[in-house]
Design a protein around this motif. Structure first.
Motif, mmCIF file in Angstrom:
data_model
loop_
_atom_site.group_PDB
_atom_site.id
_atom_site.type_symbol
_atom_site.label_atom_id
_atom_site.label_comp_id
_atom_site.label_asym_id
_atom_site.label_seq_id
_atom_site.Cartn_x
_atom_site.Cartn_y
_atom_site.Cartn_z
ATOM 1 N N CYS A 120 0.815 -1.223 0.000
ATOM 2 C CA CYS A 120 0.000 0.000 0.000
ATOM 3 C C CYS A 120 0.843 1.265 0.000
ATOM 4 O O CYS A 120 0.306 2.363 0.137
ATOM 5 N N GLN A 127 -6.704 0.954 -3.414
ATOM 6 C CA GLN A 127 -7.825 1.258 -4.282
ATOM 7 C C GLN A 127 -8.311 -0.047 -4.914
ATOM 8 O O GLN A 127 -7.512 -0.800 -5.462
ATOM 9 N N ALA A 128 -9.583 -0.311 -4.812
ATOM 10 C CA ALA A 128 -10.126 -1.553 -5.350
ATOM 11 C C ALA A 128 -11.430 -1.281 -6.087
ATOM 12 O O ALA A 128 -12.215 -0.415 -5.692
ATOM 13 N N ASP A 129 -11.642 -2.018 -7.166
ATOM 14 C CA ASP A 129 -12.894 -1.917 -7.937
ATOM 15 C C ASP A 129 -13.897 -2.924 -7.384
ATOM 16 O O ASP A 129 -13.580 -4.114 -7.241
ATOM 17 N N LYS A 151 -20.107 -0.392 -11.159
ATOM 18 C CA LYS A 151 -18.694 -0.520 -10.802
ATOM 19 C C LYS A 151 -18.227 0.752 -10.113
ATOM 20 O O LYS A 151 -18.392 1.848 -10.627
ATOM 21 N N GLU A 152 -17.625 0.597 -8.920
ATOM 22 C CA GLU A 152 -17.128 1.743 -8.156
ATOM 23 C C GLU A 152 -15.711 1.462 -7.670
ATOM 24 O O GLU A 152 -15.348 0.309 -7.416
ATOM 25 N N THR A 153 -14.929 2.519 -7.540
ATOM 26 C CA THR A 153 -13.579 2.410 -6.973
ATOM 27 C C THR A 153 -13.612 2.924 -5.548
ATOM 28 O O THR A 153 -13.975 4.075 -5.299
ATOM 29 N N VAL A 154 -13.237 2.054 -4.601
ATOM 30 C CA VAL A 154 -13.294 2.414 -3.180
ATOM 31 C C VAL A 154 -11.952 2.129 -2.520
ATOM 32 O O VAL A 154 -11.109 1.413 -3.054
ATOM 33 N N ARG A 155 -11.759 2.704 -1.340
ATOM 34 C CA ARG A 155 -10.556 2.440 -0.539
ATOM 35 C C ARG A 155 -10.834 1.270 0.395
ATOM 36 O O ARG A 155 -11.821 1.275 1.113
#
Length: 260
Positions: A120, A127-129, A151-155
């Motif tokens: 990290c 960051q993950a989809d 589809k979203e990019t989140v921490r």
């Protein structure tokens, strides 16, 4: 008196610095004696004494001084390496300082040290989809909305470091002990046989990869290729790390000489 005894002076609870009570040790050193001895050791072995204090976390000033002294030493020796001799007058001091910084970090590392998580990059998060089901009304229609995948990019929390951003520098095989079971000898003798850990060569911790030092140098100049680094510059860098060990041993001898 050795260098490790001087650490007590920096965190002393009283003015008497000794391994035994003054009543039973007539030759105990007073705080004034210790201060004088430390000052003389600093004068005689500036690099080694500053490096030791910096390694023990006593003072950032001592760490900076040790790095500066090693960088100065490196400047006097670097011309023996052709790749370093060819560096420009403005670039060479910057490269030597960068090498000195990494040399100090490697010299001061131990099994109790921590390193930045390489997964990290020290942030503790990644960051993950992810795909989630959401209700969305079709465009131009007043009908009941339908469910669609979005589809979203989140921490997300880094699993490798559990969100701390750091990892232990202790060897993963011997867990910082420096000794590990030798399977070959154990099978031969029928009893557990401990030997120096092969992964860390008995140090108990992982050294800083020299490629990290090369990457830092590459930010300063592109005149040193990776092959050149491996063949000629890395041996010079390893000598700088060893120089700290040599200078610390010299400071140890000077302190013992002064306080005997």
């Amino acid at each position: 008196m050795n260098l490790e005894n001087t650490v007590k002076y920096h965190f002393a609870k009283s003015t008497m610095i000794s391994d035994s009570p003054r009543a039973t040790a007539s030759d105990s050193l007073t705080g004034t004696d210790i201060m004088a001895a430390m000052g003389m050791t600093q004068e005689r072995a500036a690099m080694g004494y500053s490096a030791f204090l910096g390694k023990m976390g006593i003072s950032n000033n001592d760490r900076d001084r040790a790095v500066a002294l090693l960088a100065e030493y490196a400047l006097t020796k670097c011309d023996k390496v052709a790749a370093l001799r060819k560096l420009g007058a403005g670039v060479k001091p910057l490269v030597m300082r960068q090498l000195a910084i990494f040399a100090f970090e490697d010299y001061s590392r131990s099994a109790a040290s921590v390193k930045q998580c390489d997964c990290c990059a020290g942030t503790g998060f990644l960051q993950a989809d992810v795909f989630t089901n959401k209700f969305r009304k079709p465009e131009g229609k007043m009908t009941v909305s339908g469910m669609v995948k979005v589809k979203e990019t989140v921490r997300v929390l880094c699993k490798k470091c559990n969100g701390t951003g750091t990892l232990s520098a202790a060897c993963s095989d011997c867990h910082g002990r420096g000794k590990a079971m030798n399977k070959e000898l154990t099978d031969k003798q029928g009893v557990p046989v401990m030997a120096d850990c092969k992964r860390c060569s008995g140090r108990g911790y992982e050294r800083i990869p020299s490629t990290e030092a090369y990457a830092a140098i590459s930010q300063i100049t592109d005149s040193i290729s990776l092959d050149t680094w491996k063949k000629s510059v890395k041996p010079f860098y390893d000598q700088l790390i060893t120089k700290f060990d040599i200078e610390e041993a010299w400071a140890e001898r000077q302190l013992k000489e002064i306080t005997r």
